[in-house]
Design a protein around this motif. Structure first.
Motif, PDB file in Angstrom:
ATOM      1  N   ALA A  56       0.806  -1.224   0.000  1.00  0.00           N
ATOM      2  CA  ALA A  56       0.000   0.000   0.000  1.00  0.00           C
ATOM      3  C   ALA A  56       0.845   1.282   0.000  1.00  0.00           C
ATOM      4  O   ALA A  56       0.533   2.222  -0.743  1.00  0.00           O
ATOM      5  CB  ALA A  56      -0.976  -0.004   1.174  1.00  0.00           C
ATOM      6  N   PRO A  57       1.921   1.370   0.808  1.00  0.00           N
ATOM      7  CA  PRO A  57       2.731   2.597   0.774  1.00  0.00           C
ATOM      8  C   PRO A  57       3.352   2.878  -0.591  1.00  0.00           C
ATOM      9  O   PRO A  57       3.545   4.053  -0.948  1.00  0.00           O
ATOM     10  CB  PRO A  57       3.817   2.319   1.831  1.00  0.00           C
ATOM     11  N   LEU A  58       3.643   1.852  -1.368  1.00  0.00           N
ATOM     12  CA  LEU A  58       4.213   2.070  -2.702  1.00  0.00           C
ATOM     13  C   LEU A  58       3.222   2.790  -3.613  1.00  0.00           C
ATOM     14  O   LEU A  58       3.615   3.539  -4.504  1.00  0.00           O
ATOM     15  CB  LEU A  58       4.598   0.739  -3.348  1.00  0.00           C
ATOM     16  N   ILE A  59       1.938   2.561  -3.376  1.00  0.00           N
ATOM     17  CA  ILE A  59       0.903   3.181  -4.198  1.00  0.00           C
ATOM     18  C   ILE A  59       0.556   4.576  -3.705  1.00  0.00           C
ATOM     19  O   ILE A  59       0.244   5.470  -4.493  1.00  0.00           O
ATOM     20  CB  ILE A  59      -0.356   2.287  -4.212  1.00  0.00           C
ATOM     21  N   ARG A  60       0.644   4.800  -2.385  1.00  0.00           N
ATOM     22  CA  ARG A  60       0.153   6.053  -1.816  1.00  0.00           C
ATOM     23  C   ARG A  60       1.229   7.044  -1.366  1.00  0.00           C
ATOM     24  O   ARG A  60       1.012   8.251  -1.384  1.00  0.00           O
ATOM     25  CB  ARG A  60      -0.778   5.739  -0.637  1.00  0.00           C
ATOM     26  N   ASP A  61       2.374   6.568  -0.910  1.00  0.00           N
ATOM     27  CA  ASP A  61       3.392   7.483  -0.366  1.00  0.00           C
ATOM     28  C   ASP A  61       4.003   8.363  -1.453  1.00  0.00           C
ATOM     29  O   ASP A  61       4.178   7.927  -2.592  1.00  0.00           O
ATOM     30  CB  ASP A  61       4.521   6.698   0.303  1.00  0.00           C
ATOM     31  N   VAL A  62       4.331   9.580  -1.063  1.00  0.00           N
ATOM     32  CA  VAL A  62       5.114  10.473  -1.933  1.00  0.00           C
ATOM     33  C   VAL A  62       6.094  11.243  -1.058  1.00  0.00           C
ATOM     34  O   VAL A  62       5.690  12.001  -0.177  1.00  0.00           O
ATOM     35  CB  VAL A  62       4.228  11.474  -2.707  1.00  0.00           C
ATOM     36  N   ASN A  63       7.374  11.011  -1.285  1.00  0.00           N
ATOM     37  CA  ASN A  63       8.435  11.781  -0.629  1.00  0.00           C
ATOM     38  C   ASN A  63       9.365  12.270  -1.733  1.00  0.00           C
ATOM     39  O   ASN A  63       9.900  11.466  -2.506  1.00  0.00           O
ATOM     40  CB  ASN A  63       9.200  10.900   0.366  1.00  0.00           C
ATOM     41  N   VAL A  64       9.549  13.594  -1.817  1.00  0.00           N
ATOM     42  CA  VAL A  64      10.309  14.158  -2.932  1.00  0.00           C
ATOM     43  C   VAL A  64      11.757  13.672  -2.945  1.00  0.00           C
ATOM     44  O   VAL A  64      12.393  13.645  -3.997  1.00  0.00           O
ATOM     45  CB  VAL A  64      10.271  15.703  -2.895  1.00  0.00           C
ATOM     46  N   LYS A  65      12.268  13.274  -1.797  1.00  0.00           N
ATOM     47  CA  LYS A  65      13.660  12.838  -1.716  1.00  0.00           C
ATOM     48  C   LYS A  65      13.848  11.376  -2.120  1.00  0.00           C
ATOM     49  O   LYS A  65      14.949  10.980  -2.517  1.00  0.00           O
ATOM     50  CB  LYS A  65      14.193  13.051  -0.300  1.00  0.00           C
ATOM     51  N   THR A  66      12.814  10.585  -1.990  1.00  0.00           N
ATOM     52  CA  THR A  66      12.945   9.137  -2.263  1.00  0.00           C
ATOM     53  C   THR A  66      12.005   8.657  -3.368  1.00  0.00           C
ATOM     54  O   THR A  66      11.885   7.451  -3.581  1.00  0.00           O
ATOM     55  CB  THR A  66      12.672   8.328  -0.982  1.00  0.00           C
TER      56      THR A  66
END
Length: 260
Positions: free
Chosen positions: A87-97
């Motif tokens: 789920a985090p792969l679909i929803r997370d957004v971190n500009v550095k990673t």
């Protein structure tokens, strides 16, 4: 008469053997019932059954990002575990990673049009200086807290073939000049077995459709404006009732290590 006597003796012997065998079978200890991973236990505080499946477990290896769990055994229980971990792969957004995350998502994907939609927000945020500046806690724009929601619905599953799973998550989203906004949402995904569970489709955030008829509804979700303090709040009965309003509760179960 002698022949009849021999015949009766033979019949009696057969009956005796069958009777003794039946007694021995009944006296033999029954094999212990096989443990069923993911078996539903007692009902949780919000009325959902509690599974023994845990978020952050289930696989034997990790993806190239060094943290996403992979290497599942193909059972339907493992599909529910994979969905929570993906789920985090679909929803997370971190500009550095984001670059690493996008590559990991592609690694665990069955390529299709859905992938472009799933990465659209991350691509937009990381290419916009204004959006990136609104990040919090070291570059986060959207950060998933799967345990904070901690509920899943295994909509359909055929072991080592295909599964559709919905995962209820907590999340924090960046706001300009304000603490990140807390919310809860449902991540819906289809998993296909390719030697491991791979994501073959996902319902993009903001879309309100029935996932091609594969789910009963989009699932519970909504912002929690009063909780804009940089943390996802603990679920309460009133909050669950609000988030599940007009949504079906059928089939939902709690992960064993949901935050409660």
């Amino acid at each position: 008469m002698k022949k009849n006597w021999k015949a009766l003796t033979a019949v009696a012997a057969v009956i005796l053997i069958v009777a003794v065998a039946a007694i021995l079978i009944n006296l033999s200890p029954s094999p212990a019932p096989e443990a069923r991973p993911g078996a539903l236990q007692a009902t949780g505080k919000f009325g959902f059954p509690v599974s023994d499946i845990k978020i952050g477990e289930g696989g034997t290896t990790k993806a190239s990002d060094g943290k996403t769990i992979t290497g599942y055994n193909g059972t339907c229980d493992s599909a529910a575990q994979a969905a929570a971990n993906y789920a985090p792969l679909i929803r997370d957004v971190n500009v550095k990673t984001w670059t690493i995350q996008k590559a990991t998502l592609a690694e665990l994907a069955v390529m299709g049009p859905w992938l472009k939609g799933a990465t659209a927000i991350g691509d937009l945020v990381t290419s916009s200086d204004q959006a990136a500046a609104a990040g919090f806690d070291g570059g986060w724009y959207d950060r998933t807290a799967v345990n904070a929601g901690g509920i899943y619905r295994l909509v359909s599953c055929d072991a080592k073939k295909k599964a559709v799973v919905q995962v209820f998550i907590g999340a924090l989203s960046a706001q300009t000049k304000a603490a990140p906004l807390a919310s809860f949402d449902t991540v819906s995904m289809e998993l296909t077995w390719k030697g491991d569970w791979k994501i073959s489709d996902a319902l993009v955030m903001g879309e309100d459709r029935d996932f091609g008829g594969r789910v009963k509804d989009k699932g519970p979700g909504g912002p929690v404006p009063a909780a804009s303090s940089g943390a996802v709040p603990m679920l309460t009965d009133s909050l669950v009732n609000t988030l599940f309003e007009s949504k079906s509760r059928d089939g939902w179960a709690e992960y064993a290590n949901a935050t409660r």
